[in-house]
Write an enzyme that holds these catalytic residues in place. Sequence first.
Site, PDB file in Angstrom:
ATOM      1  CD  GLU A 901       5.852  -4.054  -4.469  1.00 58.62           C
ATOM      2  OE1 GLU A 901       6.211  -3.720  -5.451  1.00 58.62           O
ATOM      3  OE2 GLU A 901       4.876  -5.714  -5.859  1.00 58.62           O
ATOM      4  CB  ALA A 921       3.725 -11.297  -3.560  1.00 59.14           C
ATOM      5  CG  HIS A 922       6.304  -8.525  -8.201  1.00 59.50           C
ATOM      6  ND1 HIS A 922       5.716  -8.893  -9.049  1.00 59.50           N
ATOM      7  CD2 HIS A 922       5.592  -7.169  -7.768  1.00 59.50           C
ATOM      8  CE1 HIS A 922       5.275  -7.917  -9.247  1.00 59.50           C
ATOM      9  NE2 HIS A 922       4.963  -6.672  -8.500  1.00 59.50           N
ATOM     10  CB  VAL A 923       8.774 -10.824  -2.277  1.00 60.70           C
ATOM     11  CG1 VAL A 923       8.196 -11.464  -1.352  1.00 60.70           C
ATOM     12  CG2 VAL A 923      10.218 -11.251  -1.638  1.00 60.70           C
TER      13      VAL A 923
END
Length: 1316
Positions: A901, A921-923
């Site tokens: 995140e 994932a967002h990262v």
Amino acid sequence: MASTASGVGKVDHFKLSDGLELQVNVTGFTNGHNAKVELQLKNSSRAWILHWGCTYHGNTKWFFPVDRPPGTAVYKQMALQTPFVKRGDVDVILIDLRDPKIHAIEFVIKDGRYDKWLKLGQGNFQIQIPKYATDNPLPLVPKDLIERKAYSIWESKGRPETSQIQQKQNYDDALREIQSMLLKGVSLNELQGSSRAATNTVVALKKEEQSTQRSGSNTIVVVKKEEPPIQTSYSLRRRHDVQKWLHKYPKEEGKSPMISSSLMDVVESSVGGENVILRQSYHVGNYEIVVFLKVLRGDYHVLVAGNTKGSTVLHWGVSNSTPKEWLAPPKDMLPEKSKLLDAACQTYFTDISTIKGTFQLVDINLQQRKFAGIQFVIWTGGSWVNNNGTNFFVGLNLYSASGKVEHDGRGILKWLLNEISQREKEAERSLMHRFCIAAELTERCKSEGDLGLIGILVWLRFMACRQLNWNKNYNIKPREISEAQDKFTNLLQKIYLEQPNDREIVRLIMGCVGRGGEGNSGQRIRDEILVLQRNNNCKGGMMEEWHQKLHNNSSPDDVVICEALLNYVRCGFRIEVYWKTLTERGLTKSVLASYDRPILSEPKFSPDTKEGLILDLTSYLKTLKAVHSGSDLESAIDICLSIPEGYGIMGGYRSASSGGLTLKLQEYLQFIKTHIGDTSISPLMEKLLESRIELRPSIVTSHGRSKDLLFLDLALDSAVRTTVEKGLGNLNSSNLPEIMFLTTLVLENLCLSSVNNEDLIYCTKDLYRVCESYKPTDANWALQTKAVVDRIRLALADKSEYYQQKIQPTVQYLGHLLSVEKSAIDTVTEELIRTGSAGSLSMLINRLDPILRKIANLGCWQVISPAEVRGFVVNVHELISVQHKVYREPTVIIANKVSGEEEIPDGAVAVLTSDFPDVLAHVSIRARNSKILFASCFDQNVYKDLKLKQGKMVLIIFKLGNLVIMDVSSSSLSPKYPLSSSSSRGLQLSRKRFSGKYAISLQEFTTDMVGAKSCNLRFLSEKLPSWIKLPVSIAIPFGVFETILSDDMNKDQAKQIYNLTKLVDSGDTLKLRSIQEAVHQIKAPMRLIMELKSKMKSLRIPWLEVESSNLWNRAWEAIIRVWASKWNERAYISCRKVSLNHNDICMAILVQEIIRADYAFVVHTKNPLSGDASEIYTEVVRGLGETLVGAYPGRAMSFTTRKTNLKSHSVIGYPSKSIGLYVKQSIIFRSDSNGEDLKGYAGAGLYESLPMDKAQEVVLDYSNDPLVVDRVFQASLFSRIAEAGKLIEDLFGCAQDIEGVVKSGEVYVVQSRPQI
């Protein structure tokens, strides 16, 4: 010269240059694990170094033994270097060799100052080590004994089909094991008896099983020889129904169940259970005493009840500040029928009779006075009733006026720790005092959840680590210590039975103290030392000093002293062996001299007393261990195999009745005793685990031997760890089946020892599954097994973090109060984790992981976002801790934890981690969008080496799917690797206006009213085929938040948000949280509620009726949290990095019916790992998709599909996530801002999407999940998901990032946006 086990077996002399002489003495032999090599340099005037290593038969390569002399260093991973130590006129080195495979020691000698080397001619010196004692030849081993042993070995392997070669191997292994036991001093008669007993036990067990099946039948059963089953792999020997071991915390995590008793139930039914904030129960002889603390109309009431009869008096007083005080209470608070004395009050009990039963009661109204507590004893039946020698005590200073327990905020029970500190001066007088105080405090805090017991654990752990005094100016008899231990451990065993949620903490406490015993156990310590001295004529010197210490204050140190004496005698009275044993266990000369009865002398015995001393010291060691060593395996087995009073003999075997040992368990324990020193650890490990499993039902039920069996279980648990550690050195890394087998055993062991073990249970079931499908050359099997190993690693990390959060605050607080050394404070919790099965399991999976990666062709790295970079290495624990930082030079961040995140900080050119963030994932998405290198490292050694480069500049190249990392000069930094700059991106947001509508349907979605997330759904609703479904959706459009905020009823919040925003814009980002809190105070206008109601009714979405205030409150809470997420720190930093005006962010909300998914997926129609546009990349999780896109540890199921063949897929990773999210029929409110899908900006996922109802976290069991185990189901599901992804990409005309779910085989698309 013939070698012996005790004297010098072999002596070699060498004349060296410059008058130097070298003498090498070899004693002992390798198969006895006691070979020693002593090198003596004579006529030396310089500092010499031994450059050396060991060799095996047929292998000239040097290897390094585990045991090394002091000062030894590893030289370039090629050899060991040990300095000679001056001893009188000679320089000496002593080397212990315990590995039976050692053939020889090879060496040269180096002048440490002038770099001069002394060799044997042109080669190395070589000293061969005898394997056996040649002057003590082994007796001829009878063939029938070898065959019985070989049969036992074959049986322990699961009775596989064997060839003649394999049968001969078992026969040879049996002979070697028998010879090894003979060399250790076990007689041939003992081995014969043990072998026959084992055979007889097997027959008896079969008869016992038959008699159980034929209840009461006396028929003699002829046991037929079983046909051997089909041969299976080494790792597939066993499987247990581990689901029976499942133990989950109740919903209020960590809180112990309410203590209850029959009297307590009767009293509570009479006085009422409302507002009761404390319950205590005591059993003293035939009496049961219960105490309630209630709050009635703001007053404290202490209710004392008992099953006493006749005239009964409560003799009591109050404590103002400390529990030691006993003062007379104020006159105005005396109960009826009370008499005030000088320093106490006496109150007569009142008889109470109810339908459920009768009891006697005293009600003391403390009003609102703040006392530390109440102390009391009871007079009844002509005698005093007290709390096992102390006063009963009801502590009050831990309660606030509301009746809630006062914890420190950091998770400690402050009153308890303060009292421990106050009473340490008394506790340090002797172990008896300490155990008595521990019992009292444990009784008082046992019902306060785990924090009270953690306080006791930490205190006793400090004691066990010698951070606290064991004895100070007080003489105490061993039997008094033993009796105090006995009472304390009896209490702990009772808590173990009554409070299942606290069992793990209780086990840790019991590991810090010995078993104790009634008076005769401790008295034997005192009596038997006199017998030992008399038998061996050693009444003076060190033995008399030790005798005086034992009489004055026996302690666990005496176990170590006795072991040191035994080693000293066995090796032929070599004093250095005595001191080595002591110092390795922390007993230095200064420690021995510090006792109240100091030990200042060294032992000296007559040589002719050797055999008698060995016999008597061995016997005495058992006595000491029986009292002081709760986890000592040998003494625990001996105690449990002994026949206690009331347990008879049945047919030559101990009864399997309540409190006894089953025949099977007796057989296992005899095997363990015989084989505890075996170098081949797998059979021993298996029996250790089988013993614990067989023992488990007995330690969770109350009977006469409960405590002995619990200590046995602790000892077996401890033996698993020590056995693994001992065997790791000999464990062949190429023997994958054995490593998996041992991993399974240790994982089972951890399940048995852990509370809240659901995740570990499911890891075990999954490990069983991959063991049964063992295919050591199959990459797909290795991927599945790797996922199981990854999940185990995550479970261990969770356990470690839980210990740190639960225990370390108490360690810090109490350690400071008691002035404990900082190094001990820093390591206590780590040691608790490392010394259990978790540490052993971690070592095994570290062995297993590289083997699996090699089979699966994974390499050391998973590169999530490839790039070639240069930068300076910076180590951080968590990426989130630096996400707001701006690095002024190109930086390679090494982060232990990455949740997925985070925002990547400015100036970072790479993020490398040992964590397992999802590829989607967002990262990960933001790293790829920003062309930042992002990768996970699977090899802990590579990762550790990388962390050592802190502050150095490195060049990292992505090559052939792996990373190549090189040190470079900082002068090589060129404009090719500039710092990331955000000012040139030129992204802009267009402000959105309120349309006049508070809610709109899917058909009304436009770019002026909602974001791209909602608009894309409208586009798909008109294009998708019927087999791809969309959830029913409406939206709260742009401008609604701003309009509501401008309403008069929210003017105070509007003003507050305006002022806080100005502070944030000036650089005070700490005020972001305050803005969010202000948003949470906004009120909803009726028009919003009515329009939402109308839209939902028209689409048949269940409406949240305003009359049902709880439902509407939950929905409104979700809505304002989505709006408030505009001001989360990550989103603000992200906007600032690309020069977006954060104030221009507008937030629409997409409202959707939640599909209660079986599976959720994210599809990238262009493979983000390789950049291949012809390949689709997909990740799948069980339950809702938040575990995929949110910060949930572990990996998802991942696969790729070629667009030219959507029916075929390639799995590249199996799931290791432990948590799945599930929710009942509900609604989700999704953020849909105007800043999420700008070209070149990874804004997706910065803002909240929240369900109205909280999703339930479910621990996942993959062992029977069709996604993993059913290839047909898997292929069908994957092809439909891939087909939907390809179709949606074709509709939009560009690569897509698609989120969706699968419910009962139906595919739903939740959202789709252009892939960044």
